[in-house]
Design a protein around this motif. Sequence first.
Motif, PDB file in Angstrom:
ATOM      1  N   SER A 116       3.333  10.274   1.615  1.00  0.00           N
ATOM      2  CA  SER A 116       4.226   9.695   1.159  1.00  0.00           C
ATOM      3  C   SER A 116       3.670   9.033  -0.342  1.00  0.00           C
ATOM      4  O   SER A 116       2.740   8.392  -0.066  1.00  0.00           O
ATOM      5  CB  SER A 116       4.870   8.667   2.105  1.00  0.00           C
ATOM      6  OG  SER A 116       5.893   7.805   1.252  1.00  0.00           O
ATOM      7  N   THR A 117       4.437   9.182  -1.410  1.00  0.00           N
ATOM      8  CA  THR A 117       3.872   8.479  -2.298  1.00  0.00           C
ATOM      9  C   THR A 117       4.835   7.090  -2.621  1.00  0.00           C
ATOM     10  O   THR A 117       4.769   6.093  -3.551  1.00  0.00           O
ATOM     11  CB  THR A 117       4.541   9.313  -3.858  1.00  0.00           C
ATOM     12  OG1 THR A 117       5.684   9.717  -3.902  1.00  0.00           O
ATOM     13  CG2 THR A 117       3.387  10.651  -3.802  1.00  0.00           C
ATOM     14  N   GLU A 118       5.505   6.904  -1.512  1.00  0.00           N
ATOM     15  CA  GLU A 118       6.030   5.515  -1.653  1.00  0.00           C
ATOM     16  C   GLU A 118       5.319   4.332  -0.855  1.00  0.00           C
ATOM     17  O   GLU A 118       4.509   4.550  -0.022  1.00  0.00           O
ATOM     18  CB  GLU A 118       7.528   5.656  -0.848  1.00  0.00           C
ATOM     19  CG  GLU A 118       8.614   6.541  -1.461  1.00  0.00           C
ATOM     20  CD  GLU A 118       9.863   6.717  -0.688  1.00  0.00           C
ATOM     21  OE1 GLU A 118      10.264   5.969   0.026  1.00  0.00           O
ATOM     22  OE2 GLU A 118      10.675   7.628  -1.074  1.00  0.00           O
ATOM     23  N   GLU A 119       5.891   3.156  -1.059  1.00  0.00           N
ATOM     24  CA  GLU A 119       5.144   1.954  -0.337  1.00  0.00           C
ATOM     25  C   GLU A 119       5.283   2.165   1.316  1.00  0.00           C
ATOM     26  O   GLU A 119       6.544   2.477   1.682  1.00  0.00           O
ATOM     27  CB  GLU A 119       5.924   0.741  -0.786  1.00  0.00           C
ATOM     28  CG  GLU A 119       5.245  -0.722  -0.500  1.00  0.00           C
ATOM     29  CD  GLU A 119       4.327  -0.905  -1.138  1.00  0.00           C
ATOM     30  OE1 GLU A 119       3.562  -1.880  -0.811  1.00  0.00           O
ATOM     31  OE2 GLU A 119       3.963  -0.466  -2.297  1.00  0.00           O
ATOM     32  N   MET A 142       0.769  -1.117   0.071  1.00  0.00           N
ATOM     33  CA  MET A 142       0.145  -0.081   0.094  1.00  0.00           C
ATOM     34  C   MET A 142       0.972   1.372  -0.112  1.00  0.00           C
ATOM     35  O   MET A 142       1.849   1.343   0.816  1.00  0.00           O
ATOM     36  CB  MET A 142      -0.904  -0.027   1.288  1.00  0.00           C
ATOM     37  CG  MET A 142      -1.456   1.118   1.694  1.00  0.00           C
ATOM     38  SD  MET A 142      -2.432   1.511   3.194  1.00  0.00           S
ATOM     39  CE  MET A 142      -3.590   0.145   2.990  1.00  0.00           C
ATOM     40  N   LEU A 143       0.538   2.119  -0.830  1.00  0.00           N
ATOM     41  CA  LEU A 143       1.239   3.620  -0.977  1.00  0.00           C
ATOM     42  C   LEU A 143       0.730   4.301   0.380  1.00  0.00           C
ATOM     43  O   LEU A 143      -0.418   4.276   0.719  1.00  0.00           O
ATOM     44  CB  LEU A 143       1.039   4.176  -2.130  1.00  0.00           C
ATOM     45  CG  LEU A 143       1.556   3.671  -3.484  1.00  0.00           C
ATOM     46  CD1 LEU A 143       1.106   4.329  -4.510  1.00  0.00           C
ATOM     47  CD2 LEU A 143       2.958   3.103  -3.408  1.00  0.00           C
ATOM     48  N   GLY A 144       1.613   5.339   0.725  1.00  0.00           N
ATOM     49  CA  GLY A 144       1.249   6.251   1.711  1.00  0.00           C
ATOM     50  C   GLY A 144       0.005   6.918   1.328  1.00  0.00           C
ATOM     51  O   GLY A 144      -0.871   7.232   2.117  1.00  0.00           O
ATOM     52  N   THR A 145      -0.227   7.470  -0.011  1.00  0.00           N
ATOM     53  CA  THR A 145      -1.286   8.097  -0.323  1.00  0.00           C
ATOM     54  C   THR A 145      -2.705   7.286  -0.146  1.00  0.00           C
ATOM     55  O   THR A 145      -3.488   7.879  -0.452  1.00  0.00           O
ATOM     56  CB  THR A 145      -1.061   8.801  -2.059  1.00  0.00           C
ATOM     57  OG1 THR A 145      -0.646   7.574  -2.588  1.00  0.00           O
ATOM     58  CG2 THR A 145       0.039   9.533  -1.705  1.00  0.00           C
TER      59      THR A 145
END
Length: 93
Positions: free
Chosen positions: A38-41, A1-4
């Motif tokens: 965050s757009t990261e995992e 899941m991405l932070g967003t």
Amino acid sequence: MLGTDLPAWRKRQGFTQETLMIALGVKSRQTIITWEKSTEELSKMVQLALLAIEHIPEARFSYGQRFEDAQAVRKFVWAEREYPGKANSSPAE
């Protein structure tokens, strides 16, 4: 899941940022805010914790309770800090 993806997940599960903070045992709501931007995992540990919260009702809170809103969480946490085991304590007791 991405932070967003976290805000939508959080809302589906009925959490505010503050109640999710308490459920995950993180020390600051800013941590939740940072993850949500965050757009990261998200880390595997966070993802596992979210899965536990989603699929194991007892994992929602360490006390196995679900709260209506952040005010109810604050009241409960305050009572537990001051009077362990008594969720409806008042300072006069």
